[in-house]
Motif scaffolding. Structure first.
Motif, PDB file in Angstrom:
ATOM      1  N   ALA A  17       5.262 -10.497  15.184  1.00 34.56           N
ATOM      2  CA  ALA A  17       3.951  -9.868  15.037  1.00 34.56           C
ATOM      3  C   ALA A  17       3.617  -9.052  16.286  1.00 34.56           C
ATOM      4  N   PRO A  18       3.954  -7.769  16.299  1.00 34.46           N
ATOM      5  CA  PRO A  18       3.601  -6.931  17.451  1.00 34.46           C
ATOM      6  C   PRO A  18       2.072  -6.866  17.615  1.00 34.46           C
ATOM      7  N   SER A  19       1.621  -6.972  18.864  1.00 32.57           N
ATOM      8  CA  SER A  19       0.182  -6.939  19.126  1.00 32.57           C
ATOM      9  C   SER A  19      -0.284  -5.516  19.395  1.00 32.57           C
ATOM     10  N   LEU A  20      -1.228  -5.064  18.600  1.00 36.48           N
ATOM     11  CA  LEU A  20      -1.735  -3.690  18.751  1.00 36.48           C
ATOM     12  C   LEU A  20      -2.554  -3.506  20.024  1.00 36.48           C
ATOM     13  N   LEU A  21      -2.840  -4.609  20.736  1.00 33.26           N
ATOM     14  CA  LEU A  21      -3.559  -4.493  22.003  1.00 33.26           C
ATOM     15  C   LEU A  21      -2.788  -3.597  22.984  1.00 33.26           C
ATOM     16  N   SER A  22      -1.466  -3.610  22.857  1.00 34.87           N
ATOM     17  CA  SER A  22      -0.635  -2.791  23.746  1.00 34.87           C
ATOM     18  C   SER A  22      -0.281  -1.437  23.140  1.00 34.87           C
ATOM     19  N   GLU A  49       7.347   1.104   9.678  1.00 31.87           N
ATOM     20  CA  GLU A  49       8.757   1.488   9.504  1.00 31.87           C
ATOM     21  C   GLU A  49       9.729   0.478  10.096  1.00 31.87           C
ATOM     22  N   SER A  50       9.235  -0.365  10.986  1.00 30.35           N
ATOM     23  CA  SER A  50      10.117  -1.280  11.718  1.00 30.35           C
ATOM     24  C   SER A  50      10.392  -2.545  10.908  1.00 30.35           C
ATOM     25  N   GLU A  51      11.170  -3.437  11.500  1.00 32.32           N
ATOM     26  CA  GLU A  51      11.469  -4.718  10.851  1.00 32.32           C
ATOM     27  C   GLU A  51      10.425  -5.787  11.169  1.00 32.32           C
ATOM     28  N   ALA A  52       9.347  -5.410  11.856  1.00 27.61           N
ATOM     29  CA  ALA A  52       8.296  -6.395  12.191  1.00 27.61           C
ATOM     30  C   ALA A  52       7.618  -6.891  10.915  1.00 27.61           C
ATOM     31  N   ASP A  53       6.987  -8.074  11.010  1.00 31.59           N
ATOM     32  CA  ASP A  53       6.454  -8.721   9.801  1.00 31.59           C
ATOM     33  C   ASP A  53       4.938  -8.609   9.667  1.00 31.59           C
ATOM     34  N   TRP A  54       4.223  -8.819  10.761  1.00 31.10           N
ATOM     35  CA  TRP A  54       2.763  -8.806  10.714  1.00 31.10           C
ATOM     36  C   TRP A  54       2.244  -7.866  11.810  1.00 31.10           C
ATOM     37  N   PHE A  55       0.988  -7.451  11.665  1.00 26.22           N
ATOM     38  CA  PHE A  55       0.260  -6.807  12.753  1.00 26.22           C
ATOM     39  C   PHE A  55      -0.568  -7.895  13.427  1.00 26.22           C
ATOM     40  N   HIS A  56      -0.405  -8.083  14.728  1.00 19.96           N
ATOM     41  CA  HIS A  56      -1.256  -9.028  15.450  1.00 19.96           C
ATOM     42  C   HIS A  56      -2.431  -8.243  16.031  1.00 19.96           C
ATOM     43  N   ILE A  57      -3.649  -8.690  15.692  1.00 23.00           N
ATOM     44  CA  ILE A  57      -4.859  -7.955  16.046  1.00 23.00           C
ATOM     45  C   ILE A  57      -5.722  -8.833  16.946  1.00 23.00           C
ATOM     46  N   ASP A  58      -5.896  -8.434  18.205  1.00 25.68           N
ATOM     47  CA  ASP A  58      -6.627  -9.243  19.182  1.00 25.68           C
ATOM     48  C   ASP A  58      -8.075  -8.793  19.298  1.00 25.68           C
ATOM     49  N   VAL A  59      -8.979  -9.655  18.850  1.00 30.05           N
ATOM     50  CA  VAL A  59     -10.411  -9.330  18.928  1.00 30.05           C
ATOM     51  C   VAL A  59     -11.033 -10.123  20.082  1.00 30.05           C
ATOM     52  N   MET A  60     -11.566  -9.404  21.072  1.00 22.37           N
ATOM     53  CA  MET A  60     -12.119 -10.037  22.282  1.00 22.37           C
ATOM     54  C   MET A  60     -13.556  -9.594  22.481  1.00 22.37           C
ATOM     55  N   ASP A  61     -14.408 -10.549  22.868  1.00 20.42           N
ATOM     56  CA  ASP A  61     -15.849 -10.250  22.923  1.00 20.42           C
ATOM     57  C   ASP A  61     -16.428 -10.123  24.330  1.00 20.42           C
ATOM     58  N   GLY A  62     -15.611 -10.304  25.355  1.00 19.00           N
ATOM     59  CA  GLY A  62     -16.147 -10.218  26.717  1.00 19.00           C
ATOM     60  C   GLY A  62     -16.963 -11.431  27.116  1.00 19.00           C
ATOM     61  N   VAL A  63     -17.034 -12.446  26.254  1.00 14.60           N
ATOM     62  CA  VAL A  63     -17.776 -13.674  26.562  1.00 14.60           C
ATOM     63  C   VAL A  63     -16.799 -14.858  26.563  1.00 14.60           C
TER      64      VAL A  63
END
Ligand code: DX5
Ligand code: ZN
Length: 213
Positions: free
Chosen positions: A4-9, A24-38
């Protein structure tokens, strides 16, 4: 093994391009990092951005919530297309209720543990989890170095899963690279999140291929 590549990068100025790259890649999931600053000392992005990620993504969205009071937003994240939601043990007062709510909205649900939180806290919730995400860095930023004690935690978690919840997956997040991924899989990890290792590499498609092989 699930990658699961992280879209944060990813390149936020060119997100669509990086989404298509993962498609297009062989990756399986999108890793989505939600951060709130708290809950964590950084702010990333929220539902409006995820809505657009969903529009182009052809693979499941694995949404990692690093926010306080995550329950307030489960429905919102479901509406913008989350397939999996993971919430932090450290941010949840009524974890059993939260996991049930996520599943009742038709999504897969998981608990995340910070590096300092012991596996033993999962003893009475593991039966409800589709996955457990072990943080192998302190959450908040991409590109940090891997905490070695994670191997020990994977082993303990694997024992707990074998005893109580054989279908539950183990996901590892933070500092995962082509140098340590084999050892992580040997210890029992099923899913690996990789941000910097993928998007910081010269040829992300090739890097993903190397992970998958
Ligand atoms: C950190 C995030 C991670 C991060 C991983 O708080 O949860 O998903 O993007 O990035 P790398 O793989 O660069 O450590
Ligand atoms: Zn994450």
């Amino acid at each position: 093994m699930i990658l699961a590549p992280s879209l944060l990068s990813a390149d936020f100025g060119n997100l669509k391009k990086d989404i298509e790259l993962i498609n297009e890649s062989e990756a399986d999931w999108f890793h989505i990092d939600v951060m709130d600053g708290v809950f964590v000392p950084n702010i990333s992005f929220g539902q409006p951005v995820i809505k657009y990620i969903k529009k182009y993504a052809k693979k499941p969205l694995d949404v990692h919530l690093m926010i306080v009071d995550p329950d307030r937003y489960f429905e919102d994240f479901q509406k913008v297309g989350a397939d999996i939601i993971t919430i932090h043990y450290e941010a949840s007062r009524h974890l059993h209720r939260s996991i049930s709510s996520i599943k009742s909205l038709g999504m897969k649900a998981g608990v995340v543990l910070n590096p300092h939180t012991p596996i033993s806290v999962l003893e009475d919730i593991i039966q409800e989890c589709d996955l457990v995400l072990l943080m192998s860095v302190n959450p908040g930023f991409g590109g940090q170095s891997f905490i070695e004690n994670t191997y020990n935690k994977i082993k303990q978690l694997k024992d707990l899963i074998n005893r109580k919840s054989p279908n539950c997956l183990i996901e590892v997040d933070g500092g995962v690279s082509l140098k340590n991924y084999k050892k992580l899989l040997d210890f029992g990890a099923d899913c690996l999140v990789a941000g910097n290792a993928v998007f910081g590499s010269e040829d992300p498609i090739k890097t993903i291929k190397e992970f998958k092989n």
